[in-house]
Design a protein around this motif. Structure first.
Motif, PDB file in Angstrom:
ATOM      1  N   SER A  26      32.783  36.561  38.628  1.00 52.82           N
ATOM      2  CA  SER A  26      33.343  37.794  38.013  1.00 52.82           C
ATOM      3  C   SER A  26      34.376  38.397  39.044  1.00 52.82           C
ATOM      4  O   SER A  26      34.775  39.062  38.515  1.00 52.82           O
ATOM      5  CB  SER A  26      32.170  38.358  39.328  1.00 52.82           C
ATOM      6  OG  SER A  26      32.044  38.651  40.221  1.00 52.82           O
ATOM      7  N   CYS A  30      36.652  40.373  36.463  1.00 53.93           N
ATOM      8  CA  CYS A  30      37.252  41.891  37.273  1.00 53.93           C
ATOM      9  C   CYS A  30      39.118  42.068  37.104  1.00 53.93           C
ATOM     10  O   CYS A  30      39.104  42.559  36.435  1.00 53.93           O
ATOM     11  CB  CYS A  30      36.737  41.827  38.146  1.00 53.93           C
ATOM     12  SG  CYS A  30      37.163  43.979  38.554  1.00 53.93           S
ATOM     13  N   ALA A 235      28.841  46.295  38.090  1.00 59.70           N
ATOM     14  CA  ALA A 235      30.148  46.551  39.215  1.00 59.70           C
ATOM     15  C   ALA A 235      30.646  47.307  39.546  1.00 59.70           C
ATOM     16  O   ALA A 235      31.173  47.828  39.839  1.00 59.70           O
ATOM     17  CB  ALA A 235      30.577  44.875  39.417  1.00 59.70           C
ATOM     18  N   ALA A 241      32.557  45.346  44.543  1.00 55.24           N
ATOM     19  CA  ALA A 241      30.945  45.313  44.370  1.00 55.24           C
ATOM     20  C   ALA A 241      30.467  44.149  43.634  1.00 55.24           C
ATOM     21  O   ALA A 241      29.477  44.097  43.178  1.00 55.24           O
ATOM     22  CB  ALA A 241      30.208  46.371  43.067  1.00 55.24           C
ATOM     23  N   CYS A 242      31.204  43.624  42.726  1.00 58.43           N
ATOM     24  CA  CYS A 242      31.171  42.380  42.059  1.00 58.43           C
ATOM     25  C   CYS A 242      30.548  41.409  43.592  1.00 58.43           C
ATOM     26  O   CYS A 242      29.556  39.935  42.939  1.00 58.43           O
ATOM     27  CB  CYS A 242      32.298  41.404  42.033  1.00 58.43           C
ATOM     28  SG  CYS A 242      33.397  42.445  40.065  1.00 58.43           S
ATOM     29  N   ALA A 245      26.579  42.194  43.866  1.00 60.71           N
ATOM     30  CA  ALA A 245      26.227  41.791  42.925  1.00 60.71           C
ATOM     31  C   ALA A 245      25.788  40.280  42.826  1.00 60.71           C
ATOM     32  O   ALA A 245      24.963  39.563  42.186  1.00 60.71           O
ATOM     33  CB  ALA A 245      27.239  42.738  41.151  1.00 60.71           C
TER      34      ALA A 245
END
Length: 304
Positions: A26, A30, A235, A241-242, A245
């Motif tokens: 992730s 991202c 996220a 936030a990733c 999550a």
């Protein structure tokens, strides 16, 4: 310790383990999407990284060399994706699917001799040192890759907000017209971001083969690279936030084994489907018509 406590400890320990590949993929996705490109090929980078890392660990006797090999293998796939997508009229999504198939195919072909041999595994950090129970001490043995992934998330967050490099990536991802006006090398930035993103996915793959579950086989990934794309949307393209999550999805994946520790086996396979059910629910809730995808880079292929 009572049953509730056992389930809680098992859930936390399982979340730390299961979340690690989600965390790396992730974060890689991202970074790639922040530059304005989508890379579905990270699933292939994850699988290729798992195979390459395991093979390198077996051949050299060093698990950390295996992690480095996985990083290089994943980065190689990302470089291929980035270079081809820089050509005119090449679709990011279609190329990502092609790279995913290529990565998994290469891994399955060259990985067959390494299905049976046992390779050296990564060391662990014993977070269960406080307990006298062998089960708890074993459950809380955490791979250092998890903490490296958290460090990467903090560094990425800081870099996006406070460095010229982070600003360049954000400008290129938000508006190619603005980037051109500023004389920024759009293709070069996206190629580099895609390469680094896939390299991170490769490291996530090395965790699967060198830490948990700690072996190489052709069914190792179970689509975790694709789930990570949904994680990035959930996220809102925020690295920290990733990480949160990824822990949430890790806890969902650890739910079934955690309940097994106290003898709850009914619906065992249903609990194993929890991460995928959660992915579907999150996508329905966050990408519903009328909802604003705050933080979404303006140059993503799906928005053009």
């Amino acid at each position: 310790m009572d049953n509730v406590g056992m389930v809680l400890v098992a859930l936390i320990a399982g979340a730390l383990r299961v979340s690690t590949p989600f965390l790396f993929v992730s974060l890689g996705e991202c970074l790639t999407e922040k530059s304005g490109r989508i890379n579905l090929g990270n699933e292939g980078a994850l699988v290729l990284g798992a195979m390459t890392g395991y093979a390198a660990s077996y051949e050299t006797g060093s698990a950390w060399i295996g992690v480095l090999a996985a990083l290089v293998a994943g980065g190689g796939l990302g470089l291929l994706h980035g270079l081809v997508c820089s050509l005119a009229r090449v679709n990011d999504v279609a190329m990502g699917i092609a790279v995913m198939l290529a990565g998994t195919g290469i891994a399955f072909f060259f990985g067959k001799p390494y299905i049976q041999p046992s390779a050296p595994q990564l060391p662990v950090i014993p977070l269960g040192f406080w307990s006298d129970a062998p089960q708890i001490r074993s459950a809380l043995d955490v791979s250092p890759l998890f903490f490296i992934g958290l460090l990467v998330a903090f560094v990425m967050t800081w870099a996006f907000k406070n460095t010229r490099t982070g600003l360049v990536v954000r400008i290129v991802g938000d508006s190619s017209d603005a980037a051109k006006a500023m004389g920024l090398p759009i293709d070069r930035v996206r190629v580099i971001a895609t390469t680094i993103g896939s390299a991170l996915a490769g490291v996530g793959g090395s965790f699967l083969s060198l830490s948990y579950p700690g072996s190489w086989n052709e069914g190792l990934s179970s689509g975790q690279g694709l789930v990570a794309v949904a994680l990035v949307v959930f996220a809102r393209w925020n690295p920290l936030a990733c990480a949160a999550a990824a822990l949430l999805f890790g806890a969902a994946g650890a739910l079934g084994p955690s309940l097994q520790t106290v003898g709850i086996t009914q619906g065992y396979y249903l609990f194993y489907a929890a991460p995928y059910a959660l992915t579907l629910l999150i996508m329905i809730l966050t990408v519903a018509p009328g909802r604003v995808l705050r933080g979404m880079p303006g140059e993503l292929s799906l928005t053009r």
